[in-house]
Design a protein around this motif. Structure first.
Motif, PDB file in Angstrom:
ATOM      1  N   PHE A  92     -11.239  18.598 -12.103  1.00 35.33           N
ATOM      2  CA  PHE A  92     -10.450  19.552 -11.323  1.00 35.33           C
ATOM      3  C   PHE A  92     -11.205  20.876 -11.172  1.00 35.33           C
ATOM      4  CE2 PHE A  92      -7.031  22.464 -10.314  1.00 35.33           C
ATOM      5  CZ  PHE A  92      -6.160  21.687  -9.541  1.00 35.33           C
ATOM      6  N   ASP A  93     -11.776  21.335 -12.260  1.00 32.45           N
ATOM      7  CA  ASP A  93     -12.502  22.615 -12.278  1.00 32.45           C
ATOM      8  C   ASP A  93     -13.711  22.570 -11.333  1.00 32.45           C
ATOM      9  OD1 ASP A  93     -12.728  25.266 -13.600  1.00 32.45           O
ATOM     10  OD2 ASP A  93     -14.637  24.489 -14.341  1.00 32.45           O
ATOM     11  N   TYR A  94     -14.305  21.402 -11.218  1.00 31.55           N
ATOM     12  CA  TYR A  94     -15.454  21.243 -10.319  1.00 31.55           C
ATOM     13  C   TYR A  94     -15.018  21.362  -8.863  1.00 31.55           C
ATOM     14  CZ  TYR A  94     -19.698  19.286  -8.278  1.00 31.55           C
ATOM     15  OH  TYR A  94     -20.847  19.101  -7.549  1.00 31.55           O
ATOM     16  N   GLY A  95     -13.755  21.054  -8.601  1.00 31.68           N
ATOM     17  CA  GLY A  95     -13.240  21.212  -7.246  1.00 31.68           C
ATOM     18  C   GLY A  95     -12.604  19.966  -6.643  1.00 31.68           C
ATOM     19  N   PHE A  96     -12.602  18.868  -7.395  1.00 30.73           N
ATOM     20  CA  PHE A  96     -11.940  17.670  -6.870  1.00 30.73           C
ATOM     21  C   PHE A  96     -10.434  17.812  -6.990  1.00 30.73           C
ATOM     22  CE2 PHE A  96     -16.124  15.846  -8.228  1.00 30.73           C
ATOM     23  CZ  PHE A  96     -16.549  15.435  -6.966  1.00 30.73           C
ATOM     24  N   ARG A  97      -9.716  17.224  -6.029  1.00 26.35           N
ATOM     25  CA  ARG A  97      -8.255  17.241  -6.073  1.00 26.35           C
ATOM     26  C   ARG A  97      -7.665  15.834  -6.087  1.00 26.35           C
ATOM     27  NH1 ARG A  97      -9.423  21.067  -7.891  1.00 26.35           N
ATOM     28  NH2 ARG A  97      -9.005  23.231  -7.350  1.00 26.35           N
ATOM     29  N   ALA A  98      -8.523  14.828  -5.805  1.00 26.05           N
ATOM     30  CA  ALA A  98      -8.051  13.439  -5.856  1.00 26.05           C
ATOM     31  C   ALA A  98      -9.196  12.555  -6.316  1.00 26.05           C
ATOM     32  CB  ALA A  98      -7.564  12.991  -4.483  1.00 26.05           C
ATOM     33  N   VAL A  99      -8.866  11.484  -7.050  1.00 32.18           N
ATOM     34  CA  VAL A  99      -9.849  10.491  -7.461  1.00 32.18           C
ATOM     35  C   VAL A  99      -9.362   9.143  -6.964  1.00 32.18           C
ATOM     36  CG1 VAL A  99     -11.205   9.526  -9.346  1.00 32.18           C
ATOM     37  CG2 VAL A  99     -10.197  11.776  -9.602  1.00 32.18           C
ATOM     38  N   VAL A 100     -10.270   8.389  -6.338  1.00 32.47           N
ATOM     39  CA  VAL A 100      -9.900   7.087  -5.785  1.00 32.47           C
ATOM     40  C   VAL A 100     -10.636   6.009  -6.575  1.00 32.47           C
ATOM     41  CG1 VAL A 100      -9.923   5.648  -3.709  1.00 32.47           C
ATOM     42  CG2 VAL A 100      -9.653   8.134  -3.506  1.00 32.47           C
ATOM     43  N   SER A 101      -9.916   4.950  -6.956  1.00 28.81           N
ATOM     44  CA  SER A 101     -10.535   3.817  -7.635  1.00 28.81           C
ATOM     45  C   SER A 101      -9.651   2.598  -7.409  1.00 28.81           C
ATOM     46  CB  SER A 101     -10.660   4.103  -9.136  1.00 28.81           C
ATOM     47  OG  SER A 101     -11.069   2.937  -9.817  1.00 28.81           O
ATOM     48  N   SER A 102     -10.128   1.430  -7.846  1.00 32.56           N
ATOM     49  CA  SER A 102      -9.256   0.260  -7.774  1.00 32.56           C
ATOM     50  C   SER A 102      -8.529   0.059  -9.100  1.00 32.56           C
ATOM     51  CB  SER A 102     -10.085  -0.987  -7.443  1.00 32.56           C
ATOM     52  OG  SER A 102     -11.095  -1.167  -8.411  1.00 32.56           O
ATOM     53  N   PHE A 103      -8.848   0.892 -10.115  1.00 26.85           N
ATOM     54  CA  PHE A 103      -8.254   0.695 -11.440  1.00 26.85           C
ATOM     55  C   PHE A 103      -8.554   1.912 -12.312  1.00 26.85           C
ATOM     56  CE2 PHE A 103      -7.803  -1.262 -15.608  1.00 26.85           C
ATOM     57  CZ  PHE A 103      -6.840  -2.242 -15.405  1.00 26.85           C
ATOM     58  N   PHE A 104      -7.517   2.490 -12.891  1.00 27.28           N
ATOM     59  CA  PHE A 104      -7.707   3.628 -13.792  1.00 27.28           C
ATOM     60  C   PHE A 104      -7.238   3.275 -15.200  1.00 27.28           C
ATOM     61  CE2 PHE A 104      -7.221   5.843  -9.713  1.00 27.28           C
ATOM     62  CZ  PHE A 104      -8.271   6.739  -9.771  1.00 27.28           C
ATOM     63  N   ALA A 105      -7.858   3.891 -16.197  1.00 31.68           N
ATOM     64  CA  ALA A 105      -7.359   3.767 -17.565  1.00 31.68           C
ATOM     65  C   ALA A 105      -6.052   4.541 -17.673  1.00 31.68           C
ATOM     66  CB  ALA A 105      -8.391   4.306 -18.544  1.00 31.68           C
ATOM     67  N   ASP A 106      -5.147   4.051 -18.536  1.00 28.78           N
ATOM     68  CA  ASP A 106      -3.783   4.611 -18.618  1.00 28.78           C
ATOM     69  C   ASP A 106      -3.735   6.100 -18.957  1.00 28.78           C
ATOM     70  OD1 ASP A 106      -2.457   2.238 -18.072  1.00 28.78           O
ATOM     71  OD2 ASP A 106      -2.421   1.622 -20.174  1.00 28.78           O
ATOM     72  N   ILE A 107      -4.442   6.476 -20.021  1.00 27.97           N
ATOM     73  CA  ILE A 107      -4.300   7.869 -20.489  1.00 27.97           C
ATOM     74  C   ILE A 107      -4.891   8.816 -19.444  1.00 27.97           C
ATOM     75  CG2 ILE A 107      -4.766   9.535 -22.340  1.00 27.97           C
ATOM     76  CD1 ILE A 107      -5.000   7.263 -24.305  1.00 27.97           C
ATOM     77  N   PHE A 108      -6.022   8.401 -18.842  1.00 27.68           N
ATOM     78  CA  PHE A 108      -6.633   9.231 -17.806  1.00 27.68           C
ATOM     79  C   PHE A 108      -5.639   9.461 -16.667  1.00 27.68           C
ATOM     80  CE2 PHE A 108      -8.836   9.979 -13.869  1.00 27.68           C
ATOM     81  CZ  PHE A 108      -9.721  10.985 -14.218  1.00 27.68           C
ATOM     82  N   MET A 109      -4.970   8.385 -16.279  1.00 31.21           N
ATOM     83  CA  MET A 109      -3.999   8.457 -15.179  1.00 31.21           C
ATOM     84  C   MET A 109      -2.905   9.482 -15.498  1.00 31.21           C
ATOM     85  SD  MET A 109      -3.313   6.354 -12.423  1.00 31.21           S
ATOM     86  CE  MET A 109      -2.356   4.940 -12.024  1.00 31.21           C
ATOM     87  N   ASN A 110      -2.331   9.393 -16.702  1.00 29.48           N
ATOM     88  CA  ASN A 110      -1.292  10.365 -17.107  1.00 29.48           C
ATOM     89  C   ASN A 110      -1.843  11.776 -17.103  1.00 29.48           C
ATOM     90  OD1 ASN A 110       0.701   8.517 -17.538  1.00 29.48           O
ATOM     91  ND2 ASN A 110       0.599   8.566 -19.768  1.00 29.48           N
ATOM     92  N   ASN A 111      -3.034  11.943 -17.689  1.00 30.42           N
ATOM     93  CA  ASN A 111      -3.628  13.280 -17.768  1.00 30.42           C
ATOM     94  C   ASN A 111      -3.866  13.860 -16.373  1.00 30.42           C
ATOM     95  OD1 ASN A 111      -3.675  13.253 -20.544  1.00 30.42           O
ATOM     96  ND2 ASN A 111      -5.825  12.671 -20.717  1.00 30.42           N
ATOM     97  N   ALA A 112      -4.337  13.016 -15.448  1.00 35.37           N
ATOM     98  CA  ALA A 112      -4.606  13.476 -14.087  1.00 35.37           C
ATOM     99  C   ALA A 112      -3.303  13.975 -13.454  1.00 35.37           C
ATOM    100  CB  ALA A 112      -5.219  12.352 -13.261  1.00 35.37           C
TER     101      ALA A 112
END
Lengths: 198, 474
Positions: A92-112
């Motif tokens: 987020f700090d780098y400047g991204f506002r969205a991440v696209v993938s076909s599969f995310f890890a659970d904790i990362f998803m919640n944190n995002a």
């Protein structure tokens, strides 16, 4: 405390087509010693972005001026491993506002979702197609409409719906804060505790 | 009434409120915190001007960034020192019990929680650390959370959490000599991949699980996250109650017997249905080792590196990138490959049983000259027990120095880094690129395999030593 809203986004993309990118790659542990949430973007993908001697690694996509934008297009199983929220703060700090993938890890998803970074899951096939398009033309744009839950590749018109928990969607659209919400339920929590201790 | 899984029973009894189409408001019985993922959460409380809602339910330790040598001296790294000082201040300010640096009960959060009796069957437990799944060995719902969620728990003792799906992994059969619980869990991960259980909470069951000690069960639950699962749990049984019975005093429990009677009810209903049910034969498991840069890239130690990745893709970019980082090639055998470092410790294998296992092989032998060994107990208590059992002396006479407790080289936040390009056989949980230091090459394995490697200086099948031992006995 109100948070940054996410409503729509139209942007070019930064491609990172590797599978199983873990949070140690996103932000190595030796950069976790800060006690604030800011500034982690400088060390985003640190060991891929810089050489052993600390120079910019010209092979890495973040150092390639052709690829810019607010959308990180990742590979399958993005954000696995450590629960460090610093990974999301760095992206987020780098400047991204969205991440696209076909599969995310659970904790990362919640944190995002807890930090206003929108994780968007699309099919493996569409992800492959998107990566190919971006490689061919770095100006490839995507459009994200959170209200309608649509993800669209502007040049081809490929448009798909993405899933998001309705509660989280509401929070992002309105900039609502989870802790304000939980604090509003204190009496309910207290009566739960009283029932349990009986 | 519908038949419920153990997981359902614990989860459902902790739901304060279900939000329609949203997550559950889940009550948390025990919250563990450490220096790295808590400061921003405390800052959040400060900004809001609110207290910690239930300070008695949070327990703190310093473990991630602390040195494992000269702990009585000030931490040299200023940022790390600052983090530990912030933790001390925050615990004092908010009234949280702290087992900090130099406390006689200090240690890795997932080692001290169970050994001090803070982890009990039927609880919901969270911590800003993904290996919180360790505590599932006691029949708890325990999982790692991010710092925003740490703040939620501090502020309200609850978190917002969607209920994961359920998976049962059953292991029947008998384990062979030289095969440990670390090999069991590495075997499962190698079969289902590093993301094979994402979205699920796992229950481990079967005769090969119930025959394990609590330490061994903790090793398995610990690595649930390495298959992508939110957590993993094992129904409590006599082994669990016996372990708890040996803890001198369990906080909040006056009558252990009546608690045990309650805990005995923590079982799956006989007809409970899981969203996914997997079965493995424990008799097929050999000592395991990883060859790549995620825990799914593991194999039996006498196998060759596969020619394809987990998805059967021949030479995918990610697979080759990973092998290239390790300096390996598809089809290569690892037995006999020289290594440089051995690390024994971490929340995965930093308990007394692990150091006893390592001792079994190094006893009466000498560390290979090319090996630098980092031997790091998981807690002060483990360190004390090692001393009491003569293990520290035994290690010394075999050429190994025993460090002070901490997370150490598992994530290399402190000085305990594996240098660029060097190979480390490590009893920790992650073989990610750079995990043990920039450019470090990690080979995950059990304490027995680590011991065999430490003695020979090469990747070695620990069964060679175990069998030799048996021959001598006969």
């Amino acid at each position: 405390m109100p948070k940054v809203k996410f409503i729509t986004l139209e942007s070019t993309c930064v491609p990172l087509p590797f599978e199983n990118v873990d949070t140690d790659q996103i932000i190595p542990a030796r950069f976790l010693s800060a006690t604030s949430r800011q500034g982690f973007g400088d060390n985003l993908f640190r060991d891929w972005r810089y050489t052993k001697t600390g120079e910019k690694n010209s092979d890495f996509v973040l150092n390639n001026p052709d690829f810019t934008g607010k959308v990180l297009v990742a590979g399958k199983n993005f954000g696995s491993g450590s629960s460090r929220e610093h990974a999301v703060w760095a992206i987020f700090d780098y400047g991204f506002r969205a991440v696209v993938s076909s599969f995310f890890a659970d904790i990362f998803m919640n944190n995002a979702l807890n930090n206003g970074l929108l994780p968007i899951v699309i099919s493996d096939d569409l992800l492959k197609k998107l990566h190919a398009l971006i490689q061919k033309n770095p100006d490839t744009k995507v459009k994200i409409d959170l209200e309608k839950q649509t993800f669209t590749i502007a040049s081809t018109g490929d448009s798909v719906n993405f899933d998001i928990n309705p509660y989280k969607k509401e929070c992002l659209l309105k900039g609502l804060d989870d802790i304000d919400f939980l604090l509003s339920m204190k009496s309910l929590i207290t009566s739960y505790e009283n029932n349990k201790s009986q | 009434m519908n038949a419920k899984t153990l997981f359902d029973k614990i989860w459902d009894s902790h739901v304060v409120r279900s939000i329609k189409d949203g997550p559950d408001v889940l009550y948390i019985d025990r919250h563990y915190i450490h220096e790295v993922t808590s400061p921003q959460a405390f800052n959040g409380l400060k900004d809001r001007g609110i207290p910690v809602f239930r300070p008695g339910k949070t327990i703190a330790t310093a473990d991630h960034n602390i040195p494992t040598k000269d702990q009585h001296l000030a931490i040299r790294d200023l940022l790390s020192r600052n983090q530990v000082e912030r933790l001390n201040e925050n615990c004092q300010k908010y009234g949280i019990e702290l087992f900090g640096l130099n406390h006689p009960k200090n240690g890795i959060v997932h080692v001290i929680g169970p050994e001090l009796g803070y982890t009990l069957p039927g609880m919901t437990i969270v911590c800003g650390d993904s290996h919180t799944s360790t505590h599932g060995a006691f029949g708890t719902i325990a999982f790692g959370i991010g710092t925003s969620e740490v703040e939620m728990v501090l502020a309200t003792q609850c978190i917002l959490q969607p209920k994961p799906k359920s998976m049962r992994i059953t292991l029947e059969g008998e384990l062979h000599k030289g095969v440990t619980s670390k090999d069991i869990v590495m075997y499962i991960i190698s079969r289902i991949s590093a993301s094979g259980a994402t979205g699920y909470f796992v229950e481990y069951a079967g005769s090969a699980i119930s025959s394990l000690s609590m330490e061994s069960r903790m090793t398995i639950c610990n690595m649930s996250i390495e298959m992508g699962a939110r957590g993993g749990l094992i129904a409590p049984d006599e082994t669990t109650f016996e372990y708890l019975g040996k803890i001198p005093s369990i906080p909040g429990i006056e009558n252990l017997k009546s608690s045990v009677n309650e805990w005995k009810k923590l079982q799956d209903d006989p007809k409970a249905i899981f969203d996914k049910d997997l079965k493995f034969d424990a008799g097929l498991i050999k000592p395991m080792i990883t060859y790549g840069t995620n825990p799914g890239m593991g194999m039996a130690i006498d196998d060759s590196i596969p020619l394809t990745d987990n998805n059967g893709n021949n030479a995918s970019a990610s697979f080759l990138k990973s092998l290239d980082y390790m300096g390996f090639k598809p089809g290569m055998k690892l037995l006999g490959h020289p290594i440089d470092y051995v690390f024994v410790g971490s929340c995965t294998n930093g308990r007394i049983e692990d150091f006893r296992a390592f001792a079994k092989i190094i006893k009466g032998r000498k560390k290979a000259e090319n090996i630098t060994a980092l031997i790091v107990p998981g807690s002060k208590k483990v360190e004390e027990q090692m001393a009491a059992e003569g293990l520290i002396e035994l290690y010394k006479s075999a050429g190994f120095e025993v460090r002070q407790p901490g997370c150490s080289s598992c994530l290399a936040m402190n000085e305990d880094k594996i240098p660029q390009g060097k190979y480390a056989v490590s009893t920790s949980n992650r073989n990610f690129e750079g995990r043990q230091g920039p450019g470090a090459r990690t080979l995950l394995a059990s304490p027995l395999t680590a011991a065999a490697a430490a003695i020979t200086g090469r990747i070695t099948d620990p069964r060679e030593f175990i069998n030799e031992e048996q021959k001598v006995k006969k």
